[in-house]
Design a protein around this motif. Structure first.
Motif, PDB file in Angstrom:
ATOM      1  N   GLN A  86       0.874  -1.165   0.000  1.00  0.00           N
ATOM      2  CA  GLN A  86       0.000   0.000   0.000  1.00  0.00           C
ATOM      3  C   GLN A  86       0.905   1.207   0.000  1.00  0.00           C
ATOM      4  OE1 GLN A  86      -2.516  -0.590   3.495  1.00  0.00           O
ATOM      5  NE2 GLN A  86      -4.238  -0.816   2.092  1.00  0.00           N
ATOM      6  N   GLY A  87       0.623   2.158  -0.882  1.00  0.00           N
ATOM      7  CA  GLY A  87       1.506   3.311  -0.947  1.00  0.00           C
ATOM      8  C   GLY A  87       0.893   4.480  -1.673  1.00  0.00           C
ATOM      9  N   SER A  88       1.731   5.495  -1.847  1.00  0.00           N
ATOM     10  CA  SER A  88       1.318   6.688  -2.574  1.00  0.00           C
ATOM     11  C   SER A  88       2.547   7.381  -3.126  1.00  0.00           C
ATOM     12  CB  SER A  88       0.556   7.641  -1.655  1.00  0.00           C
ATOM     13  OG  SER A  88       1.412   8.143  -0.652  1.00  0.00           O
ATOM     14  N   TYR A  89       2.310   8.209  -4.140  1.00  0.00           N
ATOM     15  CA  TYR A  89       3.375   9.075  -4.642  1.00  0.00           C
ATOM     16  C   TYR A  89       2.770  10.403  -5.053  1.00  0.00           C
ATOM     17  CZ  TYR A  89       1.977   6.811  -9.071  1.00  0.00           C
ATOM     18  OH  TYR A  89       1.273   6.287 -10.120  1.00  0.00           O
ATOM     19  N   ARG A  90       3.558  11.456  -4.876  1.00  0.00           N
ATOM     20  CA  ARG A  90       3.135  12.819  -5.193  1.00  0.00           C
ATOM     21  C   ARG A  90       4.211  13.453  -6.052  1.00  0.00           C
ATOM     22  NH1 ARG A  90       3.450  16.424  -0.206  1.00  0.00           N
ATOM     23  NH2 ARG A  90       5.577  16.520  -0.890  1.00  0.00           N
ATOM     24  N   PHE A  91       3.776  14.304  -6.989  1.00  0.00           N
ATOM     25  CA  PHE A  91       4.731  14.961  -7.884  1.00  0.00           C
ATOM     26  C   PHE A  91       4.204  16.349  -8.236  1.00  0.00           C
ATOM     27  CE2 PHE A  91       1.834  12.187 -10.054  1.00  0.00           C
ATOM     28  CZ  PHE A  91       1.289  12.986 -11.034  1.00  0.00           C
TER      29      PHE A  91
ATOM     30  N   TYR B  19       0.132  20.009  -7.208  1.00  0.00           N
ATOM     31  CA  TYR B  19       0.666  18.651  -7.114  1.00  0.00           C
ATOM     32  C   TYR B  19      -0.368  17.634  -7.562  1.00  0.00           C
ATOM     33  CZ  TYR B  19       4.455  20.590  -4.392  1.00  0.00           C
ATOM     34  OH  TYR B  19       5.541  21.312  -3.992  1.00  0.00           O
ATOM     35  N   GLY B  20       0.125  16.522  -8.047  1.00  0.00           N
ATOM     36  CA  GLY B  20      -0.704  15.369  -8.345  1.00  0.00           C
ATOM     37  C   GLY B  20      -0.351  14.277  -7.357  1.00  0.00           C
ATOM     38  N   GLU B  21      -1.337  13.508  -6.941  1.00  0.00           N
ATOM     39  CA  GLU B  21      -1.075  12.417  -6.008  1.00  0.00           C
ATOM     40  C   GLU B  21      -1.827  11.174  -6.440  1.00  0.00           C
ATOM     41  OE1 GLU B  21      -1.049  11.319  -1.259  1.00  0.00           O
ATOM     42  OE2 GLU B  21      -1.815  13.254  -1.893  1.00  0.00           O
ATOM     43  N   VAL B  22      -1.166  10.026  -6.286  1.00  0.00           N
ATOM     44  CA  VAL B  22      -1.765   8.736  -6.601  1.00  0.00           C
ATOM     45  C   VAL B  22      -1.570   7.837  -5.387  1.00  0.00           C
ATOM     46  CG1 VAL B  22      -1.679   6.696  -8.098  1.00  0.00           C
ATOM     47  CG2 VAL B  22      -1.264   8.971  -9.062  1.00  0.00           C
ATOM     48  N   ARG B  23      -2.649   7.237  -4.928  1.00  0.00           N
ATOM     49  CA  ARG B  23      -2.591   6.219  -3.861  1.00  0.00           C
ATOM     50  C   ARG B  23      -2.847   4.877  -4.540  1.00  0.00           C
ATOM     51  NH1 ARG B  23      -2.317   8.284   0.962  1.00  0.00           N
ATOM     52  NH2 ARG B  23      -2.893  10.455   1.320  1.00  0.00           N
ATOM     53  N   TYR B  24      -2.236   3.815  -4.018  1.00  0.00           N
ATOM     54  CA  TYR B  24      -2.398   2.526  -4.684  1.00  0.00           C
ATOM     55  C   TYR B  24      -2.313   1.375  -3.698  1.00  0.00           C
ATOM     56  CZ  TYR B  24       2.653   2.068  -4.244  1.00  0.00           C
ATOM     57  OH  TYR B  24       3.930   1.990  -3.745  1.00  0.00           O
ATOM     58  N   VAL B  25      -2.847   0.246  -4.146  1.00  0.00           N
ATOM     59  CA  VAL B  25      -2.723  -1.039  -3.469  1.00  0.00           C
ATOM     60  C   VAL B  25      -2.250  -2.011  -4.533  1.00  0.00           C
ATOM     61  CG1 VAL B  25      -3.964  -2.921  -2.327  1.00  0.00           C
ATOM     62  CG2 VAL B  25      -4.565  -0.545  -1.817  1.00  0.00           C
ATOM     63  N   ALA B  26      -1.270  -2.830  -4.202  1.00  0.00           N
ATOM     64  CA  ALA B  26      -0.793  -3.879  -5.108  1.00  0.00           C
ATOM     65  C   ALA B  26      -0.763  -5.175  -4.308  1.00  0.00           C
ATOM     66  CB  ALA B  26       0.588  -3.529  -5.644  1.00  0.00           C
ATOM     67  N   ASP B  27      -1.563  -6.151  -4.713  1.00  0.00           N
ATOM     68  CA  ASP B  27      -1.657  -7.405  -3.982  1.00  0.00           C
ATOM     69  C   ASP B  27      -2.101  -8.527  -4.918  1.00  0.00           C
ATOM     70  OD1 ASP B  27      -4.360  -6.897  -4.364  1.00  0.00           O
ATOM     71  OD2 ASP B  27      -4.752  -6.389  -2.274  1.00  0.00           O
ATOM     72  N   GLU B  28      -2.724  -9.567  -4.369  1.00  0.00           N
ATOM     73  CA  GLU B  28      -3.166 -10.703  -5.168  1.00  0.00           C
ATOM     74  C   GLU B  28      -4.109 -10.281  -6.297  1.00  0.00           C
ATOM     75  OE1 GLU B  28      -3.467 -10.589  -1.840  1.00  0.00           O
ATOM     76  OE2 GLU B  28      -2.368 -12.285  -1.018  1.00  0.00           O
ATOM     77  N   LEU B  29      -4.787  -9.171  -6.118  1.00  0.00           N
ATOM     78  CA  LEU B  29      -5.759  -8.711  -7.112  1.00  0.00           C
ATOM     79  C   LEU B  29      -5.150  -7.761  -8.139  1.00  0.00           C
ATOM     80  CD1 LEU B  29      -8.716  -8.091  -4.647  1.00  0.00           C
ATOM     81  CD2 LEU B  29      -8.251 -10.120  -6.040  1.00  0.00           C
TER      82      LEU B  29
END
Length: 135
Positions: free
Chosen positions: A76-81, A88-98
């Motif tokens: 689970q994370g995020s990045y901002r630029f 600023y733009g921000e993206v939150r994400y989840v990366a898992d089995e799905l």
């Protein structure tokens, strides 16, 4: 021979990378180093990890990871630029089995279905539930 050399020099000049004013390569005259203000990393060695970093121009990345059920990392994370025009733009994400699932107002979404299409879907679901089929 001079014509061949001149043609080669012209080809090299045309093929040289063209940089926009928003992208600065280390060899570009507008290039400047961006300092890292914070860089925190933790790796427990058992598949659990965490990292956070931030640069002076506003880029920030943060993530927490745990071992997944299928040998992958669940993150689970995020990045901002920063935008060149400000803000600023921000993206939150989840990366898992799905898979990878980002969320951000920057990500385009489909237009909502019109009311008549939603009604047709509801009717089809009702018919399917009652066992009505069409050939």
């Amino acid at each position: 021979m001079k014509l061949v050399i001149l043609a080669c020099l012209a080809a090299v000049a045309v093929a040289a990378p063209q940089f926009s004013r928003h992208y600065t390569h280390p060899y570009h005259p507008d290039y400047r180093h961006i300092a890292i203000l914070r860089d925190d990393r933790q790796d427990n060695g058992d598949g659990n990890f965490r990292y956070d970093f931030e640069t002076e121009n506003g880029i920030a990345v943060s993530a927490v990871g745990r071992p997944g059920s299928r040998g992958q990392s669940n993150i689970q994370g995020s990045y901002r630029f920063p935008f060149p025009s400000g803000g600023y733009g921000e993206v939150r994400y989840v990366a898992d089995e799905l898979g990878y699932r980002p969320s951000s107002p920057l990500i385009p979404t489909p237009h909502p279905l019109p009311a008549h299409a939603i009604e047709q879907i509801r009717i089809a679901e009702d018919q399917r539930r009652r066992g009505i089929t069409f050939q």
